[in-house]
Scaffold this motif. Structure first.
Motif, mmCIF file in Angstrom:
data_model
loop_
_atom_site.group_PDB
_atom_site.id
_atom_site.type_symbol
_atom_site.label_atom_id
_atom_site.label_comp_id
_atom_site.label_asym_id
_atom_site.label_seq_id
_atom_site.Cartn_x
_atom_site.Cartn_y
_atom_site.Cartn_z
ATOM 1 N N ILE A 165 9.540 1.108 3.568
ATOM 2 C CA ILE A 165 9.203 -0.291 3.301
ATOM 3 C C ILE A 165 7.904 -0.689 2.528
ATOM 4 O O ILE A 165 7.793 -1.356 1.690
ATOM 5 C CB ILE A 165 9.527 -1.089 4.659
ATOM 6 C CG1 ILE A 165 9.625 -2.633 3.993
ATOM 7 C CG2 ILE A 165 8.013 -0.882 5.426
ATOM 8 C CD1 ILE A 165 10.946 -2.906 3.570
ATOM 9 N N GLY A 166 7.012 0.429 2.698
ATOM 10 C CA GLY A 166 5.534 0.323 2.203
ATOM 11 C C GLY A 166 5.609 0.361 0.737
ATOM 12 O O GLY A 166 5.154 -0.038 -0.323
ATOM 13 N N SER A 167 6.534 1.616 0.335
ATOM 14 C CA SER A 167 6.865 2.009 -1.151
ATOM 15 C C SER A 167 7.254 0.553 -1.457
ATOM 16 O O SER A 167 7.140 0.350 -2.764
ATOM 17 C CB SER A 167 7.606 2.989 -1.079
ATOM 18 O OG SER A 167 7.234 4.136 -0.921
ATOM 19 N N VAL A 168 8.234 -0.016 -1.262
ATOM 20 C CA VAL A 168 8.998 -1.172 -1.619
ATOM 21 C C VAL A 168 7.870 -2.205 -1.959
ATOM 22 O O VAL A 168 7.771 -3.055 -2.945
ATOM 23 C CB VAL A 168 10.094 -1.727 -0.717
ATOM 24 C CG1 VAL A 168 10.569 -2.947 -1.237
ATOM 25 C CG2 VAL A 168 11.216 -0.902 -0.490
ATOM 26 N N GLY A 169 7.012 -2.478 -0.996
ATOM 27 C CA GLY A 169 5.883 -3.426 -1.117
ATOM 28 C C GLY A 169 5.094 -3.108 -2.343
ATOM 29 O O GLY A 169 4.450 -3.900 -3.000
ATOM 30 N N ALA A 170 4.728 -1.695 -2.441
ATOM 31 C CA ALA A 170 3.967 -1.310 -3.551
ATOM 32 C C ALA A 170 4.591 -1.416 -4.895
ATOM 33 O O ALA A 170 3.726 -1.728 -6.041
ATOM 34 C CB ALA A 170 3.463 0.122 -3.310
ATOM 35 N N LEU A 171 6.072 -1.330 -4.955
ATOM 36 C CA LEU A 171 6.697 -1.409 -6.308
ATOM 37 C C LEU A 171 7.031 -3.039 -6.569
ATOM 38 O O LEU A 171 7.008 -3.177 -7.677
ATOM 39 C CB LEU A 171 7.788 -0.423 -6.391
ATOM 40 C CG LEU A 171 7.518 0.776 -6.194
ATOM 41 C CD1 LEU A 171 8.857 1.568 -5.922
ATOM 42 C CD2 LEU A 171 7.192 1.123 -7.638
ATOM 43 N N THR A 172 7.006 -3.741 -5.525
ATOM 44 C CA THR A 172 7.212 -5.200 -5.874
ATOM 45 C C THR A 172 6.189 -6.025 -5.965
ATOM 46 O O THR A 172 5.981 -7.046 -6.371
ATOM 47 C CB THR A 172 8.197 -5.670 -4.929
ATOM 48 O OG1 THR A 172 7.687 -5.672 -3.574
ATOM 49 C CG2 THR A 172 9.654 -5.056 -4.947
ATOM 50 N N GLY A 173 4.876 -5.581 -5.268
ATOM 51 C CA GLY A 173 3.754 -6.410 -5.246
ATOM 52 C C GLY A 173 3.837 -7.704 -3.921
ATOM 53 O O GLY A 173 4.679 -7.628 -3.553
ATOM 54 N N VAL A 174 2.666 -7.986 -3.753
ATOM 55 C CA VAL A 174 2.410 -8.844 -2.648
ATOM 56 C C VAL A 174 3.167 -10.236 -2.801
ATOM 57 O O VAL A 174 3.401 -10.915 -1.694
ATOM 58 C CB VAL A 174 1.007 -8.872 -2.167
ATOM 59 C CG1 VAL A 174 0.345 -10.043 -3.376
ATOM 60 C CG2 VAL A 174 0.955 -9.518 -0.722
ATOM 61 N N SER A 175 3.256 -10.773 -3.988
ATOM 62 C CA SER A 175 3.762 -12.106 -4.208
ATOM 63 C C SER A 175 5.369 -12.148 -3.989
ATOM 64 O O SER A 175 5.709 -13.067 -3.608
ATOM 65 C CB SER A 175 3.849 -12.524 -5.654
ATOM 66 O OG SER A 175 4.264 -11.617 -6.492
ATOM 67 N N ASP A 176 5.947 -10.715 -4.228
ATOM 68 C CA ASP A 176 7.457 -10.724 -3.818
ATOM 69 C C ASP A 176 7.690 -10.020 -2.406
ATOM 70 O O ASP A 176 9.060 -10.059 -2.252
ATOM 71 C CB ASP A 176 8.227 -9.939 -4.990
ATOM 72 C CG ASP A 176 8.089 -10.778 -6.382
ATOM 73 O OD1 ASP A 176 8.145 -11.959 -6.191
ATOM 74 O OD2 ASP A 176 8.557 -9.989 -7.274
ATOM 75 N N ALA A 177 6.963 -9.665 -1.808
ATOM 76 C CA ALA A 177 6.897 -8.733 -0.489
ATOM 77 C C ALA A 177 7.497 -9.650 0.520
ATOM 78 O O ALA A 177 8.309 -9.122 1.311
ATOM 79 C CB ALA A 177 5.611 -8.386 -0.061
ATOM 80 N N PRO A 178 7.235 -11.095 0.820
ATOM 81 C CA PRO A 178 7.997 -11.890 1.731
ATOM 82 C C PRO A 178 9.485 -11.867 1.556
ATOM 83 O O PRO A 178 10.127 -11.631 2.456
ATOM 84 C CB PRO A 178 7.109 -13.113 1.983
ATOM 85 C CG PRO A 178 5.794 -12.900 1.099
ATOM 86 C CD PRO A 178 6.041 -11.831 0.284
ATOM 87 N N ALA A 179 9.744 -12.146 0.195
ATOM 88 C CA ALA A 179 11.225 -12.212 0.015
ATOM 89 C C ALA A 179 12.039 -10.742 0.263
ATOM 90 O O ALA A 179 13.091 -10.775 0.750
ATOM 91 C CB ALA A 179 11.289 -12.542 -1.409
ATOM 92 N N MET A 180 11.537 -9.702 -0.250
ATOM 93 C CA MET A 180 12.007 -8.491 -0.033
ATOM 94 C C MET A 180 11.984 -8.145 1.518
ATOM 95 O O MET A 180 13.025 -7.958 2.065
ATOM 96 C CB MET A 180 10.986 -7.484 -0.599
ATOM 97 C CG MET A 180 11.024 -7.344 -2.166
ATOM 98 S SD MET A 180 12.577 -7.229 -2.785
ATOM 99 C CE MET A 180 12.151 -7.484 -4.590
ATOM 100 N N LEU A 181 10.942 -8.394 2.077
ATOM 101 C CA LEU A 181 11.288 -8.386 3.727
ATOM 102 C C LEU A 181 12.020 -9.402 4.409
ATOM 103 O O LEU A 181 13.107 -8.706 5.240
ATOM 104 C CB LEU A 181 9.799 -8.784 4.132
ATOM 105 C CG LEU A 181 9.586 -8.838 5.813
ATOM 106 C CD1 LEU A 181 9.634 -7.136 6.523
ATOM 107 C CD2 LEU A 181 8.482 -9.261 6.374
ATOM 108 N N LEU A 182 12.309 -10.481 3.900
ATOM 109 C CA LEU A 182 13.351 -11.131 4.395
ATOM 110 C C LEU A 182 14.719 -10.480 4.024
ATOM 111 O O LEU A 182 15.876 -10.563 4.994
ATOM 112 C CB LEU A 182 13.345 -12.672 3.944
ATOM 113 C CG LEU A 182 14.356 -13.611 4.534
ATOM 114 C CD1 LEU A 182 14.498 -13.948 5.907
ATOM 115 C CD2 LEU A 182 14.186 -15.141 3.756
ATOM 116 N N GLY A 183 15.102 -10.240 2.933
ATOM 117 C CA GLY A 183 16.309 -9.521 2.262
ATOM 118 C C GLY A 183 16.484 -8.338 3.197
ATOM 119 O O GLY A 183 17.674 -8.236 3.781
#
Length: 181
Positions: free
Chosen positions: A91-109
């Motif tokens: 999930i840290g890799s997902v955050g690094a690849l999407t950036g902090v601006s999209d991280a909350p949406a990715m986390l919710l998904g």
């Protein structure tokens, strides 16, 4: 105009890297309950590298903040044994690849996908499987009633484990599609 092209290029590279990391991770976690470190942590390097090459230092900082945000959310859940270490790294890799601006949406998904998958697996293991098993035995299965009852009780009392790389992959891909549309 140039900034738009660079942003699109960064999105394409990030989506490609996400697919390359998440699909084998989900398959490995589902089949063997293992995600190798080199795979789960590749996004830690790829995310900032892609962002830096496309948007410079600001993009790299955004990727590192995304990594930190996602890892900070999942790390306490690892301490209480809700998630494995590979899940936190992935999930840290997902955050690094999407950036902090999209991280909350990715986390919710990811969390919604994980919740849906957990409920489905729990229903299957606690309700559907014992019911199917008892119906097949009552129709002339090979085991006797006592053995079947003990087997169903043992099966129902086992812990339900969700290979969480699967909801991480599905949740990330579905959220990415949603954000692109």
């Amino acid at each position: 105009m140039f900034g738009l092209q660079v942003g699109v290029l960064q999105q394409l590279f990030s989506i490609l890297a996400l697919m390359i990391l998440l699909i084998p991770s989900a398959i490995g976690d589902y089949q063997r309950q293992k995600v190798p470190n080199w795979l789960s942590m590749s996004g830690w390097v790829l995310g900032p590298l892609i962002a830096w090459s496309c948007t410079g230092l600001g993009g790299m900082v955004d990727a590192l903040l995304g990594l930190g945000f996602m890892a900070a959310i999942f790390l306490p859940l690892w301490f209480i044994h809700w998630f494995g270490a590979a899940d936190v790294k992935l999930i840290g890799s997902v955050g690094a690849l999407t950036g902090v601006s999209d991280a909350p949406a990715m986390l919710l998904g990811v969390l919604l996908t994980g919740l849906l998958m957990s409920i489905t697996m729990l229903f299957y293991k606690r309700v559907f499987y014992p019911l199917w098993r008892s119906m097949s035995i009552s129709r002339g299965g090979e085991q006797g009633c006592d053995e079947a009852g003990a087997s169903d009780f043992k099966k129902a009392s086992e812990r339900v484990v969700v290979p969480y790389a699967v909801p991480i992959a599905f949740g990330t891909m579905l959220t990415t599609l949603y954000l692109l549309l």
